[in-house]
Design a protein around this motif. Structure first.
Motif, mmCIF file in Angstrom:
data_model
loop_
_atom_site.group_PDB
_atom_site.id
_atom_site.type_symbol
_atom_site.label_atom_id
_atom_site.label_comp_id
_atom_site.label_asym_id
_atom_site.label_seq_id
_atom_site.Cartn_x
_atom_site.Cartn_y
_atom_site.Cartn_z
ATOM 1 N N ALA A 168 -14.356 48.360 -56.917
ATOM 2 C CA ALA A 168 -15.701 49.234 -56.639
ATOM 3 C C ALA A 168 -16.175 50.293 -56.201
ATOM 4 O O ALA A 168 -15.820 50.760 -54.983
ATOM 5 C CB ALA A 168 -16.164 47.857 -56.390
ATOM 6 N N PRO A 169 -16.826 51.259 -56.717
ATOM 7 C CA PRO A 169 -17.368 51.774 -55.591
ATOM 8 C C PRO A 169 -18.802 52.191 -55.561
ATOM 9 O O PRO A 169 -19.106 51.256 -55.276
ATOM 10 C CB PRO A 169 -18.321 53.174 -57.768
ATOM 11 N N ILE A 193 -20.684 38.092 -50.313
ATOM 12 C CA ILE A 193 -19.830 38.562 -51.371
ATOM 13 C C ILE A 193 -18.962 39.408 -51.060
ATOM 14 O O ILE A 193 -19.471 40.558 -51.031
ATOM 15 C CB ILE A 193 -20.992 38.439 -52.147
ATOM 16 N N SER A 194 -17.744 39.842 -51.466
ATOM 17 C CA SER A 194 -16.919 40.582 -51.433
ATOM 18 C C SER A 194 -17.006 40.985 -52.370
ATOM 19 O O SER A 194 -17.208 40.893 -54.206
ATOM 20 C CB SER A 194 -15.874 40.375 -50.683
#
Length: 126
Positions: free
Chosen positions: A112-113, A106-107
């Motif tokens: 996102a950090p 799942i990417s």
């Protein structure tokens, strides 16, 4: 079913030659008319291919799924309403592919950090 080795999916030792069945991704068994259906066939097929589960039966199911997808895309592009049975056939073909059994990553979103401890297995606690 055991997962294939990295050499089988084209990511292993370059000195090892893969069996001809592992070299080329087969084209769709049914003719596709829309680019969206070709892209869906390729992306879904590559997912199954990389998991090492592309057999003759799986290829026929993938082609049927892409053909149903193509039919819905073509009719929708013409401004007509697709039949409900076409969506039912699409869902049946998708269920035959058993994509839920594949370990697919799942990417995360691009913004996102990144967890700086992810490579070491430690959680990032601040």
């Amino acid at each position: 079913m055991p997962k294939p080795s990295l050499a089988q999916v084209g990511q292993g030792d370059p000195a090892v030659l893969a069996h001809p069945g592992y070299r080329a991704f087969p084209p769709c068994a049914l003719p596709l008319q829309t680019d969206a259906a070709r892209a869906e066939y390729d992306s879904t097929g590559r997912l199954i291919w990389n998991a090492g589960r592309l057999s003759k039966d799986m290829h026929i199911a993938l082609s049927a799924y892409a053909s149903c997808f193509d039919q819905i895309q073509r009719i929708s592009a013409e401004g007509l309403t697709p039949r409900a049975s076409w969506y039912t056939n699409l869902q049946k073909a998708l269920a035959r592919l058993k994509l839920d059994d594949i370990d697919k990553p799942i990417s995360a979103p691009k913004e996102a950090p990144v967890n700086r401890f992810a490579r070491f297995g430690f959680p990032s606690r601040r």
